[in-house]
Motif scaffolding. Sequence first.
Motif, mmCIF file in Angstrom:
data_model
loop_
_atom_site.group_PDB
_atom_site.id
_atom_site.type_symbol
_atom_site.label_atom_id
_atom_site.label_comp_id
_atom_site.label_asym_id
_atom_site.label_seq_id
_atom_site.Cartn_x
_atom_site.Cartn_y
_atom_site.Cartn_z
ATOM 1 N N THR A 34 58.889 40.753 63.770
ATOM 2 C CA THR A 34 59.635 41.859 63.168
ATOM 3 C C THR A 34 61.142 41.633 63.144
ATOM 4 O OG1 THR A 34 59.761 43.052 65.265
ATOM 5 C CG2 THR A 34 57.871 43.524 63.833
ATOM 6 N N ASN A 35 61.610 40.555 63.770
ATOM 7 C CA ASN A 35 63.020 40.190 63.679
ATOM 8 C C ASN A 35 63.166 38.702 63.987
ATOM 9 O OD1 ASN A 35 63.655 39.751 66.608
ATOM 10 N ND2 ASN A 35 63.182 41.931 66.756
ATOM 11 N N GLY A 36 64.352 38.202 63.763
ATOM 12 C CA GLY A 36 64.575 36.772 63.930
ATOM 13 C C GLY A 36 64.381 36.270 65.347
ATOM 14 N N GLN A 37 64.753 37.084 66.330
ATOM 15 C CA GLN A 37 64.588 36.657 67.723
ATOM 16 C C GLN A 37 63.112 36.485 68.063
ATOM 17 O OE1 GLN A 37 67.121 35.704 69.734
ATOM 18 N NE2 GLN A 37 65.474 34.933 71.029
ATOM 19 N N GLU A 38 62.272 37.416 67.625
ATOM 20 C CA GLU A 38 60.821 37.270 67.845
ATOM 21 C C GLU A 38 60.311 35.989 67.203
ATOM 22 O OE1 GLU A 38 58.330 40.506 66.598
ATOM 23 O OE2 GLU A 38 59.530 41.981 67.673
ATOM 24 N N ALA A 39 60.780 35.717 65.995
ATOM 25 C CA ALA A 39 60.347 34.513 65.282
ATOM 26 C C ALA A 39 60.740 33.256 66.049
ATOM 27 C CB ALA A 39 60.928 34.488 63.877
ATOM 28 N N VAL A 40 61.980 33.198 66.508
ATOM 29 C CA VAL A 40 62.445 32.021 67.250
ATOM 30 C C VAL A 40 61.615 31.826 68.509
ATOM 31 C CG1 VAL A 40 64.379 31.089 68.587
ATOM 32 C CG2 VAL A 40 64.776 32.004 66.284
ATOM 33 N N GLU A 41 61.343 32.911 69.232
ATOM 34 C CA GLU A 41 60.543 32.799 70.459
ATOM 35 C C GLU A 41 59.138 32.282 70.151
ATOM 36 O OE1 GLU A 41 60.913 36.619 72.370
ATOM 37 O OE2 GLU A 41 63.070 36.337 72.653
ATOM 38 N N LEU A 42 58.527 32.783 69.086
ATOM 39 C CA LEU A 42 57.198 32.287 68.696
ATOM 40 C C LEU A 42 57.267 30.815 68.297
ATOM 41 C CD1 LEU A 42 55.846 35.337 66.688
ATOM 42 C CD2 LEU A 42 54.746 34.303 68.683
ATOM 43 N N LEU A 43 58.281 30.451 67.542
ATOM 44 C CA LEU A 43 58.416 29.060 67.091
ATOM 45 C C LEU A 43 58.713 28.099 68.241
ATOM 46 C CD1 LEU A 43 60.309 30.016 63.880
ATOM 47 C CD2 LEU A 43 58.274 28.559 63.876
ATOM 48 N N ARG A 44 59.339 28.595 69.276
ATOM 49 C CA ARG A 44 59.585 27.760 70.461
ATOM 50 C C ARG A 44 58.312 27.560 71.276
ATOM 51 N NH1 ARG A 44 65.098 30.869 72.140
ATOM 52 N NH2 ARG A 44 66.579 29.483 71.096
ATOM 53 N N SER A 45 57.400 28.531 71.227
ATOM 54 C CA SER A 45 56.222 28.485 72.085
ATOM 55 C C SER A 45 54.989 27.880 71.424
ATOM 56 C CB SER A 45 55.883 29.891 72.601
ATOM 57 O OG SER A 45 55.462 30.714 71.525
ATOM 58 N N GLN A 46 54.987 27.804 70.098
ATOM 59 C CA GLN A 46 53.848 27.209 69.397
ATOM 60 C C GLN A 46 54.300 26.640 68.058
ATOM 61 O OE1 GLN A 46 50.994 30.348 67.919
ATOM 62 N NE2 GLN A 46 52.316 31.659 69.125
ATOM 63 N N GLU A 47 53.494 25.747 67.543
ATOM 64 C CA GLU A 47 53.833 25.117 66.268
ATOM 65 C C GLU A 47 53.321 25.933 65.099
ATOM 66 O OE1 GLU A 47 53.218 21.005 65.209
ATOM 67 O OE2 GLU A 47 53.580 20.451 67.302
ATOM 68 N N PHE A 48 54.153 26.072 64.100
ATOM 69 C CA PHE A 48 53.773 26.701 62.840
ATOM 70 C C PHE A 48 54.061 25.718 61.722
ATOM 71 C CE2 PHE A 48 54.403 30.387 65.521
ATOM 72 C CZ PHE A 48 53.366 31.231 65.128
ATOM 73 N N ASP A 49 53.178 25.707 60.743
ATOM 74 C CA ASP A 49 53.392 24.842 59.583
ATOM 75 C C ASP A 49 54.360 25.473 58.593
ATOM 76 O OD1 ASP A 49 51.436 22.767 60.304
ATOM 77 O OD2 ASP A 49 49.972 24.368 59.993
ATOM 78 N N ILE A 50 54.284 26.808 58.468
ATOM 79 C CA ILE A 50 55.068 27.520 57.465
ATOM 80 C C ILE A 50 55.710 28.756 58.085
ATOM 81 C CG2 ILE A 50 55.010 28.720 55.236
ATOM 82 C CD1 ILE A 50 52.376 27.212 54.658
ATOM 83 N N LEU A 51 56.973 28.995 57.723
ATOM 84 C CA LEU A 51 57.673 30.217 58.095
ATOM 85 C C LEU A 51 58.168 30.894 56.817
ATOM 86 C CD1 LEU A 51 59.193 32.214 59.951
ATOM 87 C CD2 LEU A 51 61.054 30.516 60.071
ATOM 88 N N PHE A 52 57.750 32.139 56.621
ATOM 89 C CA PHE A 52 58.297 32.979 55.555
ATOM 90 C C PHE A 52 59.326 33.874 56.221
ATOM 91 C CE2 PHE A 52 54.106 31.841 53.945
ATOM 92 C CZ PHE A 52 54.451 31.338 52.695
ATOM 93 N N LEU A 53 60.573 33.803 55.769
ATOM 94 C CA LEU A 53 61.689 34.380 56.508
ATOM 95 C C LEU A 53 62.558 35.284 55.645
ATOM 96 C CD1 LEU A 53 63.397 34.265 59.183
ATOM 97 C CD2 LEU A 53 64.587 32.309 58.141
ATOM 98 N N ASP A 54 62.748 36.505 56.110
ATOM 99 C CA ASP A 54 63.700 37.421 55.496
ATOM 100 C C ASP A 54 65.097 37.062 56.013
ATOM 101 O OD1 ASP A 54 64.744 39.646 54.129
ATOM 102 O OD2 ASP A 54 64.354 41.000 55.799
ATOM 103 N N LEU A 55 66.137 37.488 55.301
ATOM 104 C CA LEU A 55 67.503 37.211 55.745
ATOM 105 C C LEU A 55 68.126 38.368 56.512
ATOM 106 C CD1 LEU A 55 69.090 35.305 52.739
ATOM 107 C CD2 LEU A 55 68.235 34.379 54.899
ATOM 108 N N THR A 56 67.957 39.587 56.015
ATOM 109 C CA THR A 56 68.626 40.741 56.598
ATOM 110 C C THR A 56 67.690 41.437 57.583
ATOM 111 O OG1 THR A 56 69.815 40.997 54.522
ATOM 112 C CG2 THR A 56 69.900 42.839 56.057
ATOM 113 N N MET A 57 67.969 41.205 58.888
ATOM 114 C CA MET A 57 67.133 41.773 59.945
ATOM 115 C C MET A 57 68.002 42.094 61.155
ATOM 116 S SD MET A 57 63.870 39.172 59.988
ATOM 117 C CE MET A 57 64.894 37.709 60.104
ATOM 118 N N PRO A 58 67.529 43.016 62.004
ATOM 119 C CA PRO A 58 68.262 43.295 63.250
ATOM 120 C C PRO A 58 68.030 42.183 64.276
ATOM 121 C CG PRO A 58 66.255 44.593 63.162
ATOM 122 C CD PRO A 58 66.359 43.867 61.843
#
Length: 121
Positions: A34-58
């Motif tokens: 739901t925000n960029g920090q959550e995404a970074v934490e998930l990406l640090r803990s497991q591998e993802f092939d694809i990230l769909f990313l919004d720009l404007t987030m809290p």
Amino acid sequence: MSFSVLVCDDSNMARKQVLRSLPEQLSANAQLATNGQEAVELLRSQEFDILFLDLTMPVLDGLGVLQTLKDENITPAIFVISADVQPEMQSKVLELGAKAFLRKPVQLDVLNTHLQNNGFL
């Protein structure tokens, strides 16, 4: 072939719209942030092939995510989906490693073209 997918957007409606737009083999393995920090934490803990990313987030915006991933050498295929379609912003996200910049709301044919061009379909 299946790929792991992370969809990061602060809007629940936008996350659902992206999921509905994905081919079944991609949406089946999708996780949400739901925000960029959550995404970074998930990406640090497991591998993802694809990230769909919004720009404007809290918390941490999309540019912050792109910079963090670049700095930490975390390399999913990143597709930015945003309503901020200024040419400068499009150039910036591509410089930071995004594969493509897609306009919100994402159009199915455009999304599929980018997925196909990057070997995911």
